[in-house]
Motif scaffolding. Structure first.
Motif, PDB file in Angstrom:
ATOM      1  N   CYS A   1       0.840  -1.206   0.000  1.00  0.00           N
ATOM      2  CA  CYS A   1       0.000   0.000   0.000  1.00  0.00           C
ATOM      3  C   CYS A   1       0.878   1.261   0.000  1.00  0.00           C
ATOM      4  O   CYS A   1       0.793   2.121   0.888  1.00  0.00           O
ATOM      5  CB  CYS A   1      -0.933  -0.010   1.201  1.00  0.00           C
ATOM      6  SG  CYS A   1      -2.054  -1.420   1.253  1.00  0.00           S
TER       7      CYS A   1
ATOM      8  N   ASP B   1      -7.846 -10.143  -1.663  1.00  0.00           N
ATOM      9  CA  ASP B   1      -8.986  -9.441  -1.064  1.00  0.00           C
ATOM     10  C   ASP B   1      -8.686  -7.975  -0.744  1.00  0.00           C
ATOM     11  O   ASP B   1      -9.569  -7.272  -0.236  1.00  0.00           O
ATOM     12  CB  ASP B   1      -9.410 -10.145   0.225  1.00  0.00           C
ATOM     13  CG  ASP B   1      -9.996 -11.522  -0.029  1.00  0.00           C
ATOM     14  OD1 ASP B   1     -10.811 -11.642  -0.967  1.00  0.00           O
ATOM     15  OD2 ASP B   1      -9.630 -12.467   0.687  1.00  0.00           O
ATOM     16  N   ASN B   2      -7.479  -7.544  -1.038  1.00  0.00           N
ATOM     17  CA  ASN B   2      -7.062  -6.191  -0.667  1.00  0.00           C
ATOM     18  C   ASN B   2      -6.389  -5.515  -1.857  1.00  0.00           C
ATOM     19  O   ASN B   2      -5.159  -5.564  -1.995  1.00  0.00           O
ATOM     20  CB  ASN B   2      -6.104  -6.250   0.531  1.00  0.00           C
ATOM     21  CG  ASN B   2      -6.744  -6.899   1.744  1.00  0.00           C
ATOM     22  OD1 ASN B   2      -7.484  -6.273   2.486  1.00  0.00           O
ATOM     23  ND2 ASN B   2      -6.464  -8.188   1.943  1.00  0.00           N
ATOM     24  N   PRO B   3      -7.181  -4.895  -2.745  1.00  0.00           N
ATOM     25  CA  PRO B   3      -6.631  -4.344  -3.989  1.00  0.00           C
ATOM     26  C   PRO B   3      -5.491  -3.346  -3.791  1.00  0.00           C
ATOM     27  O   PRO B   3      -4.594  -3.264  -4.637  1.00  0.00           O
ATOM     28  CB  PRO B   3      -7.851  -3.656  -4.630  1.00  0.00           C
ATOM     29  CG  PRO B   3      -9.024  -4.391  -4.074  1.00  0.00           C
ATOM     30  CD  PRO B   3      -8.652  -4.757  -2.676  1.00  0.00           C
ATOM     31  N   ALA B   4      -5.490  -2.590  -2.696  1.00  0.00           N
ATOM     32  CA  ALA B   4      -4.442  -1.592  -2.492  1.00  0.00           C
ATOM     33  C   ALA B   4      -3.068  -2.224  -2.332  1.00  0.00           C
ATOM     34  O   ALA B   4      -2.048  -1.550  -2.520  1.00  0.00           O
ATOM     35  CB  ALA B   4      -4.767  -0.729  -1.270  1.00  0.00           C
TER      36      ALA B   4
ATOM     37  N   LYS C   1      -8.875  -5.638   4.325  1.00  0.00           N
ATOM     38  CA  LYS C   1     -10.271  -5.268   4.097  1.00  0.00           C
ATOM     39  C   LYS C   1     -11.215  -6.266   4.757  1.00  0.00           C
ATOM     40  O   LYS C   1     -12.225  -5.887   5.353  1.00  0.00           O
ATOM     41  CB  LYS C   1     -10.538  -5.194   2.598  1.00  0.00           C
ATOM     42  CG  LYS C   1     -11.950  -4.759   2.243  1.00  0.00           C
ATOM     43  CD  LYS C   1     -12.128  -4.722   0.738  1.00  0.00           C
ATOM     44  CE  LYS C   1     -13.562  -4.336   0.384  1.00  0.00           C
ATOM     45  NZ  LYS C   1     -13.765  -4.353  -1.086  1.00  0.00           N
TER      46      LYS C   1
ATOM     47  N   GLN D   1     -10.327   0.690   3.867  1.00  0.00           N
ATOM     48  CA  GLN D   1      -8.894   0.626   3.618  1.00  0.00           C
ATOM     49  C   GLN D   1      -8.200   1.923   4.038  1.00  0.00           C
ATOM     50  O   GLN D   1      -7.479   2.558   3.266  1.00  0.00           O
ATOM     51  CB  GLN D   1      -8.617   0.321   2.146  1.00  0.00           C
ATOM     52  CG  GLN D   1      -9.007  -1.092   1.736  1.00  0.00           C
ATOM     53  CD  GLN D   1      -8.076  -2.138   2.332  1.00  0.00           C
ATOM     54  OE1 GLN D   1      -7.107  -2.521   1.720  1.00  0.00           O
ATOM     55  NE2 GLN D   1      -8.359  -2.592   3.546  1.00  0.00           N
TER      56      GLN D   1
ATOM     57  N   GLU E   1      -9.487   1.606  -1.891  1.00  0.00           N
ATOM     58  CA  GLU E   1      -8.881   0.454  -2.562  1.00  0.00           C
ATOM     59  C   GLU E   1      -7.996   0.889  -3.719  1.00  0.00           C
ATOM     60  O   GLU E   1      -7.030   0.203  -4.055  1.00  0.00           O
ATOM     61  CB  GLU E   1      -9.979  -0.476  -3.085  1.00  0.00           C
ATOM     62  CG  GLU E   1     -10.794  -1.164  -2.008  1.00  0.00           C
ATOM     63  CD  GLU E   1     -11.791  -2.133  -2.600  1.00  0.00           C
ATOM     64  OE1 GLU E   1     -11.894  -2.187  -3.852  1.00  0.00           O
ATOM     65  OE2 GLU E   1     -12.471  -2.833  -1.832  1.00  0.00           O
ATOM     66  N   HIS E   2      -8.351   2.006  -4.352  1.00  0.00           N
ATOM     67  CA  HIS E   2      -7.588   2.520  -5.490  1.00  0.00           C
ATOM     68  C   HIS E   2      -7.325   4.005  -5.226  1.00  0.00           C
ATOM     69  O   HIS E   2      -7.964   4.880  -5.813  1.00  0.00           O
ATOM     70  CB  HIS E   2      -8.353   2.316  -6.791  1.00  0.00           C
ATOM     71  CG  HIS E   2      -8.733   0.883  -7.041  1.00  0.00           C
ATOM     72  ND1 HIS E   2      -7.817  -0.067  -7.475  1.00  0.00           N
ATOM     73  CD2 HIS E   2      -9.903   0.225  -6.882  1.00  0.00           C
ATOM     74  CE1 HIS E   2      -8.424  -1.237  -7.582  1.00  0.00           C
ATOM     75  NE2 HIS E   2      -9.689  -1.090  -7.232  1.00  0.00           N
TER      76      HIS E   2
END
Length: 291
Positions: free
Chosen positions: A12, A59-62, A235, A248, A279-280
């Motif tokens: 992240c 499960d955690n796009p960041a 998340k 997040q 997340e983004h």
């Protein structure tokens, strides 16, 4: 001088940049150095993720933001450049969730113990055992964890640091923590080898991560030791899909701030931490919206 320390990032990296800039702005200070304690999540591609990173990253796009940083879009590059106008690049040490082979190759190519890992130079890796002056402090770096047979400390680096005169280093930055710092499910956490190093080296300050929770101050002779929390909690709980950190957002206790003039260290629990989320994360929007 002011030095900010960041706990485990696990990819992240945009949250970390945004939080560092926001910290400086809200406190009305200049950060003279920013140091991250390992598990930055430095892998050259998702295919090189270790199994744990792959499970959590799903499960955690960041946590994929590190890959975006390696091939930045114009918008992402704009955000990083805005950040680097206000803060110095991050220095980071190896955790147990990095691609150590890839990092070693970068150092070999650069022929330097400190090397950028991304094209914009936002994050710079420091080799294990390296000692350098940071914000007027003599800082030693020791990455990885005590895990014989899998990912133990670098023997040469550990031995070199252990041979130094007590008090010859001001700050020791490690990923692992000293033995007995806490317990989890009845197991005592921390490294006996690291405890031995701290008690021998006696830096004024020791900063670590790895265990994902705020822990300190603890005292080892002349040394005060602090552990930092996980920067962005997962998340969902991968065991039962319960929401843990759905927005997040940055976790209180995952950042520490040192005033080198007074030796005062504090965990950052400011309300604005919740503003660094998503997340983004669009870093450029975050930094221009909060100016």
């Amino acid at each position: 001088m002011k030095v900010a320390f960041f706990g485990d990032v696990h990819g992240c990296v945009l949250h970390a940049l945004g939080a560092a800039v926001t910290l400086a702005r809200h406190r009305g200070i200049q950060l003279d150095a920013v140091i991250q304690v390992g598990d930055l999540g430095a892998f050259p591609s998702p295919e090189r993720w270790d199994e744990a990173s792959r499970r959590f990253g799903a499960d955690n796009p960041a946590q994929s933001d590190f890959f975006r940083l390696l091939a930045p879009s114009p918008r992402l590059a704009e955000g990083v450049r805005l950040a680097l106008r206000e803060i110095p690049p991050f220095l980071f040490v190896s955790g147990n969730h990095e691609d150590h082979q890839w990092l070693a190759g970068l150092h070999h190519a650069a022929d330097s113990p400190v090397t950028p890992v991304d094209p914009l130079g936002a994050y710079r890796h420091v080799t294990c055992g390296h000692i350098t002056e940071v914000a007027g402090q003599r800082v030693a770096f020791l990455g990885k964890i005590e895990w014989p047979g899998s990912m133990d400390f670098d023997d040469d680096a550990y031995t070199r640091l252990l041979a130094l005169e007590p008090g010859s280093v001001d700050i020791l930055v490690t990923h692992d923590g000293p033995y007995g710092m806490s317990s989890w499910r009845g197991t005592t956490q921390g490294s006996r080898k690291l405890t031995e190093l701290i008690e021998r080296l006696q830096p004024r300050l020791h900063i670590s991560g790895h265990y994902h929770h705020q822990n300190g101050p603890r005292h080892y002779g002349a040394t005060t030791s602090y552990a930092l929390g996980l920067l962005v909690g997962p998340k969902v709980n991968i065991r039962d899909s319960t929401s843990v950190n759905p927005r997040q957002q940055v976790t209180p206790g995952s950042i520490g701030l040192l005033d080198t003039r007074t030796d005062e260290f504090e965990y950052v629990h400011d309300p604005w931490l919740a503003d660094i989320h998503g997340e983004h994360l669009d870093l450029a929007t975050l930094l221009t919206a909060t100016q």
